[in-house]
Design a protein around this motif. Structure first.
Motif, short mmCIF file in Angstrom:
data_model
loop_
_atom_site.label_atom_id
_atom_site.label_comp_id
_atom_site.label_asym_id
_atom_site.label_seq_id
_atom_site.Cartn_x
_atom_site.Cartn_y
_atom_site.Cartn_z
N GLY A 68 0.81 -1.23 0.00
CA GLY A 68 0.00 0.00 0.00
C GLY A 68 0.83 1.27 0.00
O GLY A 68 0.30 2.37 -0.14
N LEU A 69 2.15 1.14 0.14
CA LEU A 69 2.99 2.34 0.21
C LEU A 69 3.34 2.88 -1.17
O LEU A 69 3.94 3.94 -1.30
N CYS A 70 2.98 2.12 -2.22
CA CYS A 70 3.27 2.56 -3.58
C CYS A 70 1.98 2.44 -4.39
O CYS A 70 1.51 1.33 -4.62
N LEU A 71 1.41 3.56 -4.78
CA LEU A 71 0.12 3.51 -5.48
C LEU A 71 0.32 3.71 -6.98
O LEU A 71 1.23 4.43 -7.40
N PRO A 72 -0.52 3.07 -7.79
CA PRO A 72 -0.30 3.10 -9.24
C PRO A 72 -0.39 4.50 -9.85
O PRO A 72 0.22 4.78 -10.87
N ASP A 73 -1.14 5.43 -9.23
CA ASP A 73 -1.31 6.75 -9.84
C ASP A 73 -0.15 7.70 -9.53
O ASP A 73 -0.23 8.90 -9.75
N GLY A 74 0.95 7.16 -8.97
CA GLY A 74 2.10 8.02 -8.69
C GLY A 74 2.06 8.59 -7.28
O GLY A 74 3.00 9.24 -6.84
N HIS A 75 0.96 8.37 -6.55
CA HIS A 75 0.91 8.85 -5.17
C HIS A 75 1.58 7.82 -4.26
O HIS A 75 2.17 6.87 -4.73
N GLY A 76 1.48 8.03 -2.96
CA GLY A 76 2.11 7.09 -2.04
C GLY A 76 3.53 7.52 -1.71
O GLY A 76 3.97 8.61 -2.06
N TYR A 77 4.24 6.63 -1.04
CA TYR A 77 5.56 6.98 -0.52
C TYR A 77 6.69 6.63 -1.48
O TYR A 77 7.78 7.18 -1.40
N ARG A 111 18.46 0.78 -12.52
CA ARG A 111 19.10 1.61 -13.55
C ARG A 111 18.06 2.45 -14.30
O ARG A 111 18.28 3.62 -14.58
N LYS A 112 16.91 1.83 -14.58
CA LYS A 112 15.86 2.55 -15.30
C LYS A 112 15.33 3.71 -14.43
O LYS A 112 15.21 4.84 -14.88
N GLY A 113 15.06 3.40 -13.16
CA GLY A 113 14.50 4.42 -12.26
C GLY A 113 15.48 5.57 -12.04
O GLY A 113 15.10 6.74 -12.07
N LEU A 114 16.74 5.24 -11.84
CA LEU A 114 17.73 6.29 -11.54
C LEU A 114 18.03 7.15 -12.76
O LEU A 114 18.58 8.24 -12.63
N ASN A 115 17.68 6.67 -13.92
CA ASN A 115 17.87 7.46 -15.14
C ASN A 115 16.84 8.58 -15.26
O ASN A 115 17.00 9.50 -16.06
N LYS A 116 15.77 8.49 -14.46
CA LYS A 116 14.72 9.51 -14.56
C LYS A 116 15.26 10.83 -14.02
O LYS A 116 15.96 10.86 -13.01
N LYS A 117 14.91 11.92 -14.69
CA LYS A 117 15.48 13.20 -14.28
C LYS A 117 14.69 13.89 -13.17
O LYS A 117 15.17 14.81 -12.54
N ASP A 118 13.43 13.45 -12.98
CA ASP A 118 12.60 14.17 -12.01
C ASP A 118 12.49 13.44 -10.68
O ASP A 118 11.56 13.62 -9.94
N GLY A 119 13.48 12.62 -10.37
CA GLY A 119 13.52 11.98 -9.06
C GLY A 119 12.99 10.56 -9.08
O GLY A 119 12.26 10.16 -9.99
N TYR A 120 13.39 9.80 -8.08
CA TYR A 120 13.01 8.39 -8.01
C TYR A 120 13.22 7.93 -6.57
O TYR A 120 14.33 8.01 -6.04
N VAL A 121 12.14 7.52 -5.93
CA VAL A 121 12.26 6.96 -4.57
C VAL A 121 11.79 5.51 -4.64
O VAL A 121 10.63 5.24 -4.92
N VAL A 122 12.73 4.61 -4.42
CA VAL A 122 12.43 3.18 -4.54
C VAL A 122 12.64 2.50 -3.19
O VAL A 122 13.55 2.86 -2.44
N GLY A 123 11.76 1.57 -2.87
CA GLY A 123 11.93 0.79 -1.64
C GLY A 123 12.36 -0.62 -2.01
O GLY A 123 11.68 -1.28 -2.80
N LEU A 150 9.32 18.33 -17.16
CA LEU A 150 8.98 16.92 -17.33
C LEU A 150 7.62 16.67 -16.69
O LEU A 150 7.23 17.36 -15.76
N ASN A 151 6.91 15.69 -17.19
CA ASN A 151 5.58 15.34 -16.67
C ASN A 151 4.61 16.51 -16.66
O ASN A 151 3.88 16.73 -15.69
N ALA A 152 4.64 17.29 -17.72
CA ALA A 152 3.79 18.48 -17.80
C ALA A 152 2.31 18.14 -17.61
O ALA A 152 1.57 18.91 -17.00
N GLN A 153 1.90 16.97 -18.10
CA GLN A 153 0.47 16.61 -18.00
C GLN A 153 0.01 16.53 -16.55
O GLN A 153 -1.12 16.85 -16.23
#
Ligand SMILES: Cc1ncc(C[n+]2csc(CCOP(=O)(O)OP(=O)(O)O)c2C)c(N)n1
Length: 565
Positions: free
Chosen positions: A122-131, A152-164, A308-311
């Motif tokens: 429950g800490l990671c929600l599909p709509d991008g919310h959560g922790y 590697r894929k996540g860390l390549n993102k420029k707008d941040g990445y918090v992975v558990g 990034l993620n303008a939408q």
């Protein structure tokens, strides 16, 4: 190579440029803790609270521009870390949180700190919310082989990445044959045809008409380009609180900071100047504390959003906004190239000058307390202009005073949390800012916040150049004054006065008591030059009210809407 999964994971983290890990140990992560300790490339900071670890990892990641690790044991270790992790996600940090699950499903034995996949999911929600942006569970050997690709894929993102990453204690010790031999490479962005067309359109507009740039934290990597284009085209620049310093705030084209503590009149005049034809917003979600929602009144001018993620941000922008989903640096490079050959006519828009007089003394000597504006003058003179320190400002009255009155000439020197605004963020996160020891980090922190949570002891343990400048007003002053400004009856907001100099000394830091500008100047210079942890206890005038107007108005409107329902 045959080593256990804990060591293999740490080797992967090293390859991903992780240089520091912050957290609190515990039995369920013992093998990971040991592997992190043995690493020659990752410095481990054993903290006093898991949220302190997460705040520090987030700040380290943002300021050093590398991913950082936060670690915690199962159960309470995870729940303690969540506030810091949520702030990291909202701030666009790259944080790899490592912890443990005790079993996949409930064991039925009510074992200590039991943590199952269900608890974590429950800490990671599909709509991008959560922790978390992503959760990786490693329950058996084979699960490990996915980690590298995902990381590697996540860390390549420029707008941040918090992975558990959650591993059972057993799997951490299992031996695998594995080589991490792929080198992490960052992706390069190219503009699509649509963005190219818009960059030409904006370049023409900047040359022939008048536009204002509005820069948020997401534009921090484009500071030099933004400055070059704004100066070349005589365009004014506004920044959000987190964007302070991306454009030199002392430059005559700087028109002020938007959002909490903003100079409402100056921002209004800039955005509603009759000669203005466009506002170019870059790298900000323009949330309440970043904007006071003044973008909603931009009906008469063109509005562009670049980032990034303008939408995702669309709902918080005027409906006629042109959304350009692009890396800001790449887009500005294209604008600059389009303008190369053009002759730019002089602008008719005049620059606005800063109102606060830093040489004046605002304190009343008879009161034996220091006026917050005098604190701002000293921090400006010593910490920013003389020593180029990191300056972090905590939720509470502190971040209202600093948003408005401190002026930065460099990006990534001012740190503030306008998205989550958790008390304790910088009373703890100062450790992450000071961890590299490259420059001193100063936190301007309310007494309520440092009492809620702090990592002074961790800074002492590692000899970090971190200074807690406590705005001691013996209360939750933002709450007390907020009630008053809204016309509500007074409620108890008092905190028995603490001697924070003694508090700091008892933990092993240097302690100072200051009651006027001169004492603060001396203490700050001494503490910065000492390059050691220090707590400066500034007795401040609690009756002075910071420029809270916009926040109070938003609150009032919210209440009126609720009352009308
Ligand atoms: C974790 C958390 N709890 C509660 C709040 C709500 N809150 C915002 S400011 C504030 C008072 C802050 O007091 P202090 O740190 O002493 O700073 P001051 O306003 O007195 O300068 C509170 C309770 C918050 N932002 N974060």
């Amino acid at each position: 190579m045959s080593v256990n999964i804990a060591k293999t994971l740490v080797k992967l983290l090293e390859d991903c440029e992780v240089k520091a890990a912050f957290g609190v140990s515990g039995g369920f992560i013992a093998p990971i803790w040991q592997a992190l300790t043995e690493s020659e490339k990752i410095k481990i900071f054993h903290c006093r609270h898991e949220s302190g670890g997460a705040f520090s990892a987030s700040e380290f990641s943002l300021c050093q521009q590398v991913p950082a690790v936060a670690f915690a044991t199962a159960g309470p270790g995870i729940s303690n870390a969540l506030t810091g992790l949520r702030a990291a996600k909202l701030d666009g940090a790259k944080v790899i949180f490592i912890s443990s699950i005790t079993s996949v499903t409930p064991s039925g034995k009510w074992s200590l700190q039991e943590t199952t996949v269900q608890d974590i999911d429950g800490l990671c929600l599909p709509d991008g919310h959560g922790y978390f942006d992503e959760i990786i569970i490693i329950n058996q050997k084979d699960d490990y082989f996915d980690v590298e690709k995902k990381l590697r894929k996540g860390l390549n993102k420029k707008d941040g990445y918090v992975v558990g990453i959650f591993l059972t204690a057993k799997v951490q010790q299992e031996i695998i044959n594995y080589e991490n031999d792929e080198v992490l490479s960052l992706s390069h962005d190219d503009l699509d045809e649509n963005a190219k067309r818009h960059s030409q359109e904006i370049a023409d507009l900047l040359v022939n008409e008048n536009a204002v740039f509005w820069a948020g934290f997401g534009a921090r990597h484009a500071s030099a380009l933004l400055t070059q284009i704004a100066v070349k085209t005589n365009s004014r620049v506004i920044s959000t609180p987190r964007g302070k310093g991306i454009f030199n705030e002392k430059h005559s084209l700087y028109a002020g900071t938007s959002g909490l503590g903003s100079d409402t009149e100056s921002i209004y005049k800039t955005l509603h100047c009759p000669l203005l034809s466009a506002v170019i917003i870059m790298g900000s979600r323009l949330g309440e504390l970043s904007s006071s929602y003044v973008q909603n009144n931009l009906e008469k001018v063109k509005v562009y959003y670049i980032g990034l993620n303008a939408q995702e941000i669309k709902g918080n922008l005027p409906p006629h906004t042109v959304l350009i989903d692009s890396d800001i640096e790449t887009f500005l490079t294209s604008i600059d190239a389009c303008m190369a050959e053009k002759v730019i006519p002089p602008s008719h828009i005049k620059a606005i000058s800063a109102p606060h007089d830093s040489h004046k003394c605002y304190s009343d000597a008879a009161k034996d307390v220091i006026h917050p504006l005098d604190v701002m003058s000293v921090v400006q003179e010593i910490a920013i202009d003389m020593f180029d320190c990191y300056v972090a400002s905590e939720a509470g009255n502190s971040f209202v005073w600093t948003n408005r009155y401190l002026k930065f000439s460099n990006p990534l020197r001012y740190r503030i949390s306008t998205a989550y605004g958790a008390m304790g963020h910088y009373a703890c996160g100062l450790v992450g800012l000071a961890a590299s020891k490259e420059r001193c980090a100063i936190g301007i922190i309310g007494d309520g916040s440092i009492l809620m949570s702090n990592e002074v002891s961790t800074a002492v343990r590692f000899g970090l150049p971190a200074i807690w400048l406590v705005m001691n007003d013996a209360g939750y002053n933002m709450c007390r004054q907020g009630q008053e400004l809204l016309g509500y009856p007074p409620l108890d907001c008092s905190i028995p006065q603490v001697d924070f100099a003694l508090f700091g000394q008892s933990i092993g830091a240097t302690g100072y008591n200051v009651r006027n500008k001169k004492e603060l100047r001396e203490a700050l210079i001494h503490a910065i030059e000492e390059k050691k942890p220090a707590v400066i206890n500034a007795f401040i005038d609690k009756y002075e009210i910071p420029p809270l107007g916009d926040r109070v108005e938003t609150f009032r409107k919210l209440k009126e809407e609720l009352d009308a329902k």
